[in-house]
Write an enzyme that holds these catalytic residues in place. Structure first.
Site, PDB file in Angstrom:
ATOM      1  CE1 TYR A 155      -4.167   1.806   0.574  1.00 11.75           C
ATOM      2  CE2 TYR A 155      -2.931   3.020   2.243  1.00 11.75           C
ATOM      3  CZ  TYR A 155      -4.056   2.877   1.454  1.00 11.75           C
ATOM      4  OH  TYR A 155      -5.070   3.802   1.532  1.00 11.75           O
ATOM      5  CE  LYS A 159      -3.878   4.930  -1.393  1.00  7.52           C
ATOM      6  NZ  LYS A 159      -4.946   5.368  -2.303  1.00  7.52           N
TER       7      LYS A 159
END
Length: 254
Positions: A155, A159
């Site tokens: 993640y 991101k």
């Protein structure tokens, strides 16, 4: 504030729940025609009905951001329904949290596909209409996890990647009257953070309290807080704000 986006068309990915829903509602409240896609058919239907009952003009469709053809078709349909695509918000996201040594190939790939490939698919499809119109606002939803977060190698990498993607779009598309910016939320109370609480085996209220303890403003975030920042970037008057990342986290993030 009402009517700030009157005459504009906003397209939001993952717009049925949580942050995405908050963004969709904000645009609708401020006069935009809103199109959104989601994989969750039940949530999509519920949010669509909710908005229509309030008298808002919305277009929604079940589509997977990872599938370029589905995304292109949905954006084309929204364009045909509303006559323009002025604002794109890449919000669709998933989490597959795990420590690196436990993370599977699928955990890694799923997160990369939804956040990075999904945003690429939508931006590539939407920019065509924006370039033609010599106007556009692209807002990518990043996260404070881009700065690193335990159990989120996938993640955090995705991101952070979105921030590089944002800055490149800003450079490439600026000449066409299109800006690209990114909003990076901190802890926000959503279905996704509820899933995190379930995963680590603590009550959601306890996770909120634990998170608030380290937030300088002394409260957790709500989807409306992110919608506020998205609306700022989407505003016609923000035309000189380009390639920026704003952390909406109740305190500074380095």
């Amino acid at each position: 504030m009402a009517g700030r986006f009157s005459g504009r068309v906003a397209f939001v990915t993952g717009g049925s729940r949580g942050i995405g829903k908050g963004i969709v509602e904000r645009f609708a409240e401020e006069g935009a025609k809103v199109a959104f896609i989601d994989l969750n058919e039940e949530a999509l239907s519920a949010t669509t009905n909710e908005l229509r009952e309030k008298g808002y003009e919305v277009f929604s469709k079940v589509a997977n951001v990872v599938d370029a053809e589905q995304v292109e078709a949905a954006i084309k349909e929204a364009y045909e329904a509303f006559g323009s695509i002025d604002i794109l918000v890449n919000n669709a996201g998933v989490i597959r949290d795990n420590l690196l040594f436990k993370m599977t190939d699928s955990d890694w790939q799923t997160v990369m596909d939804v956040h990075l490939k999904g945003s690429f698919n939508a931006a590539r499809a939407a920019q065509k209409y924006m370039v033609e119109n010599k106007y556009g606002r692209i807002i990518n939803i990043s996260s404070t996890s881009a700065l690193g977060n335990r159990g989120q190698a996938n993640y955090a990498a995705a991101k952070a990647g979105l921030q590089g993607f944002t800055k490149t779009l800003a450079i490439e598309l600026g000449r066409y009257g299109i800006t690209a910016n990114s909003v990076a939320p901190g802890f926000i109370e959503t279905e996704m953070t509820k899933e995190t609480a379930d995963r680590i085996g603590v009550p959601f209220e306890q996770l909120i309290q634990h998170s608030v303890a380290s937030i300088p403003v002394g409260r957790s975030g709500k989807p409306a807080d992110i919608a506020n920042a998205v609306a700022f970037f989407a505003d016609e008057q923000s035309s000189f704000v380009n390639g920026q990342v704003i952390y909406v986290a109740g305190g500074p993030k380095n």
